[in-house]
Design a protein around this motif. Sequence first.
Motif, PDB file in Angstrom:
ATOM      1  N   ARG A  39      45.242  48.324  20.664  1.00  0.00           N
ATOM      2  CA  ARG A  39      45.634  47.073  21.322  1.00  0.00           C
ATOM      3  C   ARG A  39      46.214  47.447  22.666  1.00  0.00           C
ATOM      4  NH1 ARG A  39      48.940  45.160  16.212  1.00  0.00           N
ATOM      5  NH2 ARG A  39      49.887  43.605  17.436  1.00  0.00           N
ATOM      6  N   LYS A  40      45.131  47.706  23.814  1.00  0.00           N
ATOM      7  CA  LYS A  40      45.810  48.287  24.769  1.00  0.00           C
ATOM      8  C   LYS A  40      46.541  47.764  25.674  1.00  0.00           C
ATOM      9  CE  LYS A  40      41.458  51.011  24.949  1.00  0.00           C
ATOM     10  NZ  LYS A  40      40.187  51.571  25.672  1.00  0.00           N
ATOM     11  N   THR A  41      46.342  46.493  25.935  1.00  0.00           N
ATOM     12  CA  THR A  41      47.173  45.770  26.900  1.00  0.00           C
ATOM     13  C   THR A  41      48.772  45.755  26.233  1.00  0.00           C
ATOM     14  OG1 THR A  41      45.556  44.260  27.716  1.00  0.00           O
ATOM     15  CG2 THR A  41      47.664  43.420  28.057  1.00  0.00           C
ATOM     16  N   ASP A  42      48.923  45.204  25.108  1.00  0.00           N
ATOM     17  CA  ASP A  42      50.421  45.305  24.263  1.00  0.00           C
ATOM     18  C   ASP A  42      51.006  46.646  24.489  1.00  0.00           C
ATOM     19  OD1 ASP A  42      49.833  42.522  23.954  1.00  0.00           O
ATOM     20  OD2 ASP A  42      49.332  42.975  21.938  1.00  0.00           O
ATOM     21  N   ALA A  43      50.152  47.669  24.260  1.00  0.00           N
ATOM     22  CA  ALA A  43      50.503  48.949  24.233  1.00  0.00           C
ATOM     23  C   ALA A  43      51.228  49.327  25.441  1.00  0.00           C
ATOM     24  CB  ALA A  43      49.443  50.069  23.585  1.00  0.00           C
ATOM     25  N   GLU A  44      50.467  48.931  26.716  1.00  0.00           N
ATOM     26  CA  GLU A  44      51.059  49.367  27.982  1.00  0.00           C
ATOM     27  C   GLU A  44      52.237  48.710  27.942  1.00  0.00           C
ATOM     28  OE1 GLU A  44      49.470  49.324  32.696  1.00  0.00           O
ATOM     29  OE2 GLU A  44      48.354  48.173  30.960  1.00  0.00           O
ATOM     30  N   LEU A  45      52.262  47.386  27.729  1.00  0.00           N
ATOM     31  CA  LEU A  45      53.554  46.384  28.058  1.00  0.00           C
ATOM     32  C   LEU A  45      54.727  47.097  27.165  1.00  0.00           C
ATOM     33  CD1 LEU A  45      54.998  43.963  28.912  1.00  0.00           C
ATOM     34  CD2 LEU A  45      54.036  42.645  26.915  1.00  0.00           C
ATOM     35  N   GLN A  46      54.483  47.620  26.055  1.00  0.00           N
ATOM     36  CA  GLN A  46      55.733  48.288  25.402  1.00  0.00           C
ATOM     37  C   GLN A  46      56.131  49.524  26.051  1.00  0.00           C
ATOM     38  OE1 GLN A  46      57.356  46.875  22.761  1.00  0.00           O
ATOM     39  NE2 GLN A  46      56.055  45.100  23.062  1.00  0.00           N
ATOM     40  N   ALA A  47      55.411  50.243  26.348  1.00  0.00           N
ATOM     41  CA  ALA A  47      55.678  51.499  27.205  1.00  0.00           C
ATOM     42  C   ALA A  47      56.530  51.354  28.328  1.00  0.00           C
ATOM     43  CB  ALA A  47      54.363  52.356  27.326  1.00  0.00           C
ATOM     44  N   LYS A  48      56.263  50.164  29.143  1.00  0.00           N
ATOM     45  CA  LYS A  48      56.848  49.862  30.465  1.00  0.00           C
ATOM     46  C   LYS A  48      57.985  49.356  29.935  1.00  0.00           C
ATOM     47  CE  LYS A  48      52.943  48.482  33.371  1.00  0.00           C
ATOM     48  NZ  LYS A  48      52.380  47.200  34.108  1.00  0.00           N
ATOM     49  N   LYS A  49      58.247  48.533  28.923  1.00  0.00           N
ATOM     50  CA  LYS A  49      59.598  48.058  28.533  1.00  0.00           C
ATOM     51  C   LYS A  49      60.623  49.172  28.034  1.00  0.00           C
ATOM     52  CE  LYS A  49      58.433  43.373  26.944  1.00  0.00           C
ATOM     53  NZ  LYS A  49      58.496  42.412  25.632  1.00  0.00           N
ATOM     54  N   ALA A  50      60.018  50.138  27.519  1.00  0.00           N
ATOM     55  CA  ALA A  50      60.925  51.353  26.998  1.00  0.00           C
ATOM     56  C   ALA A  50      61.395  52.030  28.258  1.00  0.00           C
ATOM     57  CB  ALA A  50      60.096  52.285  26.193  1.00  0.00           C
ATOM     58  N   LEU A  51      60.597  52.280  29.231  1.00  0.00           N
ATOM     59  CA  LEU A  51      60.853  52.983  30.383  1.00  0.00           C
ATOM     60  C   LEU A  51      61.743  52.108  31.135  1.00  0.00           C
ATOM     61  CD1 LEU A  51      57.531  54.496  31.245  1.00  0.00           C
ATOM     62  CD2 LEU A  51      59.617  55.959  30.527  1.00  0.00           C
ATOM     63  N   GLY A  52      61.794  50.905  31.237  1.00  0.00           N
ATOM     64  CA  GLY A  52      62.548  50.247  32.064  1.00  0.00           C
ATOM     65  C   GLY A  52      64.044  50.106  31.381  1.00  0.00           C
ATOM     66  N   LEU A  53      64.250  50.043  30.216  1.00  0.00           N
ATOM     67  CA  LEU A  53      65.397  50.256  29.510  1.00  0.00           C
ATOM     68  C   LEU A  53      66.043  51.596  29.389  1.00  0.00           C
ATOM     69  CD1 LEU A  53      64.426  48.069  26.317  1.00  0.00           C
ATOM     70  CD2 LEU A  53      66.289  47.359  27.953  1.00  0.00           C
ATOM     71  N   ASP A  54      65.175  52.874  29.553  1.00  0.00           N
ATOM     72  CA  ASP A  54      65.698  54.138  29.426  1.00  0.00           C
ATOM     73  C   ASP A  54      64.804  54.735  30.146  1.00  0.00           C
ATOM     74  OD1 ASP A  54      67.703  56.037  28.731  1.00  0.00           O
ATOM     75  OD2 ASP A  54      67.262  55.736  26.431  1.00  0.00           O
ATOM     76  N   PRO A  55      64.856  54.822  31.544  1.00  0.00           N
ATOM     77  CA  PRO A  55      64.009  55.408  32.556  1.00  0.00           C
ATOM     78  C   PRO A  55      64.091  57.032  32.366  1.00  0.00           C
ATOM     79  CG  PRO A  55      65.666  54.594  33.687  1.00  0.00           C
ATOM     80  CD  PRO A  55      65.802  53.913  32.304  1.00  0.00           C
ATOM     81  N   PHE A  56      65.171  57.450  32.072  1.00  0.00           N
ATOM     82  CA  PHE A  56      65.574  59.028  32.106  1.00  0.00           C
ATOM     83  C   PHE A  56      65.304  59.713  30.572  1.00  0.00           C
ATOM     84  CE2 PHE A  56      68.203  58.477  35.917  1.00  0.00           C
ATOM     85  CZ  PHE A  56      67.309  58.229  36.890  1.00  0.00           C
ATOM     86  N   SER A  57      64.766  58.972  29.598  1.00  0.00           N
ATOM     87  CA  SER A  57      64.822  59.322  28.092  1.00  0.00           C
ATOM     88  C   SER A  57      63.598  60.171  28.229  1.00  0.00           C
ATOM     89  CB  SER A  57      64.941  58.169  27.195  1.00  0.00           C
ATOM     90  OG  SER A  57      64.195  58.578  26.312  1.00  0.00           O
ATOM     91  N   LEU A  58      63.749  61.343  27.907  1.00  0.00           N
ATOM     92  CA  LEU A  58      62.488  62.395  27.489  1.00  0.00           C
ATOM     93  C   LEU A  58      61.380  61.772  26.786  1.00  0.00           C
ATOM     94  CD1 LEU A  58      63.926  66.034  27.869  1.00  0.00           C
ATOM     95  CD2 LEU A  58      63.120  64.530  29.679  1.00  0.00           C
ATOM     96  N   MET A  59      62.151  61.147  25.564  1.00  0.00           N
ATOM     97  CA  MET A  59      61.167  60.546  24.505  1.00  0.00           C
ATOM     98  C   MET A  59      60.497  59.296  24.782  1.00  0.00           C
ATOM     99  SD  MET A  59      61.263  62.636  22.052  1.00  0.00           S
ATOM    100  CE  MET A  59      61.392  63.938  23.113  1.00  0.00           C
ATOM    101  N   ASN A  60      61.101  58.511  25.763  1.00  0.00           N
ATOM    102  CA  ASN A  60      60.431  57.537  26.259  1.00  0.00           C
ATOM    103  C   ASN A  60      59.210  57.732  27.245  1.00  0.00           C
ATOM    104  OD1 ASN A  60      61.918  55.624  24.860  1.00  0.00           O
ATOM    105  ND2 ASN A  60      63.299  55.037  26.639  1.00  0.00           N
ATOM    106  N   ASN A  61      59.495  58.881  28.085  1.00  0.00           N
ATOM    107  CA  ASN A  61      58.519  59.201  29.127  1.00  0.00           C
ATOM    108  C   ASN A  61      57.392  60.193  28.371  1.00  0.00           C
ATOM    109  OD1 ASN A  61      59.376  59.007  32.012  1.00  0.00           O
ATOM    110  ND2 ASN A  61      61.250  59.289  31.131  1.00  0.00           N
ATOM    111  N   TRP A  62      57.753  60.869  27.261  1.00  0.00           N
ATOM    112  CA  TRP A  62      56.686  61.507  26.352  1.00  0.00           C
ATOM    113  C   TRP A  62      55.823  60.363  25.654  1.00  0.00           C
ATOM    114  CZ3 TRP A  62      55.002  66.025  24.160  1.00  0.00           C
ATOM    115  CH2 TRP A  62      54.768  66.069  22.818  1.00  0.00           C
TER     116      TRP A  62
END
Length: 639
Positions: free
Chosen positions: A456-479
């Motif tokens: 579910r590619k569009t939704d996957a991209e959206l969730q990745a962006k939300k995670a990075l927006g909330l915690d941009p310096f998290s290594l796990m979020n960037n990973w």
Amino acid sequence: MPQSRQLAAIMFTDIVGYTALMGEDEKKAFELLNKNRLIQKPIIEQYNGRWIKELGDGVMASFNTVSDAVNAAIKIMEVCNATKDFQLRIGIHQSEVVFENEDVFGDGVNIASRIQSAAKPGCIYVSESVHHNVSNKKDINTKFIKEETLKNVKEPVRMYEVIIINSSGLPVENKMKNILQNSIAVLPFANMSSDPEQEYFSDGISEDIINMLAQVPGLKVAGRTSSFSFKGKNQDLRVIGEQLSVNHILEGSVRKSGNKLRITAQLINVSDGYHLYSEKFDRELEDIFEIQDEISLAILNAIKIKLFAEDKQAVLKRYTDNTDAYQLYLLGRFHYNKWAGLEGYNKAIEYYTQAIEKDPDYVLAYTGLAACYLNLWFFSHLPPDESLPKMKEATVKSLSIDDEIAESHVSFARMKFWYEWDFEGADKEFNRAIDLNPNHAEAHEQYGMFLGITERKTDAELQAKKALGLDPFSLMNNWGAGWTYWMIEDYIRMEQQGKKLIELAPDFYGGHLILGTAMWTKGKFDEALAGLEIAVVHNDGAFTQSWLGCLLGIMGEQQRAKEVLYKLLEMEKTLTARNFDLAIVYAGLSEKEKAHQYFQKGFEKHEGMMVFLQQWSKVVPWLKTDPEIIALAKKIGLP
């Protein structure tokens, strides 16, 4: 060009909030970088300036006269503001500098850069030497702002703001971007106790306030990892606010001596440094929960957020009244957050268990246990039959006590996704967690990977962006974002994510592994090999070795690939290598029978990496059409 010393006006510009934007949307960030370049270059030339260089999202230019520099800055700011795409801050200083090889050096360059960093978003700040030179120009107005000692500058610098006049002859009002409204970062409270071992307590209080505020509807709360990345750093709060894309920052300190507590807290408006709230508490340890409630409500009152009964109840929800249990829980969380492998997780489990002994209904201690046991399984520290039953028991217990804890649903979703392969159940649990706490970055990060796996590619991209927006310096979020981009076949962003992760943490193997895999997927094997070899240097384990061994097999480096294989077979004896790790190296060597054998073992053991089975066909082509692999993927439930 030969070296020359000249009097010049040096101008620095910088895009406000660019780091945070990179974490949310790299494509848009690069588009703005190009747009900024297209705006500034012709204006600098128009005012007889010299474009020196770009420094990340900043630009450095020099001018022969101060009036040209200031007029160019005003024009750049006007055009930029008209586009409404982004804000700049600009700093200008005049002094004698050295020009050499198309670059500029000297103290004047450093001062101009520091003045730019001190400027408010949307403002032009200049030094006193610039102010004196333009004070008699009728079309340029300035006002004194402050005197400040700048880093690596001996004498204090007096700074002035250039007042930009609009077509009506009125000053242009500077406003923070709307995207920053109702947002906050809670910096780790400083441990002022004489005992450094009390750091767990000050960290815990900070994290609890983050978790309380995360329950507030309409309030963006920066994630723990990003906020804690500024721990011990004496950085300008405006810089922190921009990097985390928030307009409020809470900071404070904790002094604990026996049963006595002194806690201070200050809420600062990022745009002007104004203290919206400041309080000192001298209380007993038993009052810690009331203090946290008081601070949280005071913050919401200061930033004018009103809570109705149900929301207020969620924010002030108390999970234990036992201060002994609370301190043990904080110790467990302190060791968990270190991500220190087997020893760290076992230490956390020890404290969580003691907390439960003090309070058998302490739901957060059970969620902590669940997270520890899941990670002990996932990272091959314990076999599944030893770790997962305990993980499930802790999760079920936490849900039976209180099913409105986001952490419990995240743990349950992760188990259903990675181990049980109950994709429908995992989807339900991820959504439940996000409904309970929209600010839970890990929920968004894990859900993004789940959606990528289930195509579910569009939704996957959206969730990745939300995670990075909330915690941009998290290594796990960037990973997680890097692998999500791999799954949705956005290899440009995957490459960018790998580079970003390397910039954030050069010694973390993850960025090198993601970048190497991106190059591998593009068919750039030499560049891929270099990245994977660096990953192994930083983490010489079964996980990284398996990627390296597979690539070596694909490249025809049979001997080196088999050397990796022998290492993994030795690791298998100590539980640090999974069947999947061995299978993928055999796959790279095209030893299909052996690969099938170990993939089958991985399937029988429900190894988490098996959900990536189809993704590996991006780099091991024969997997895509092999009947046994297709059948195995179908049994797992992969689309």
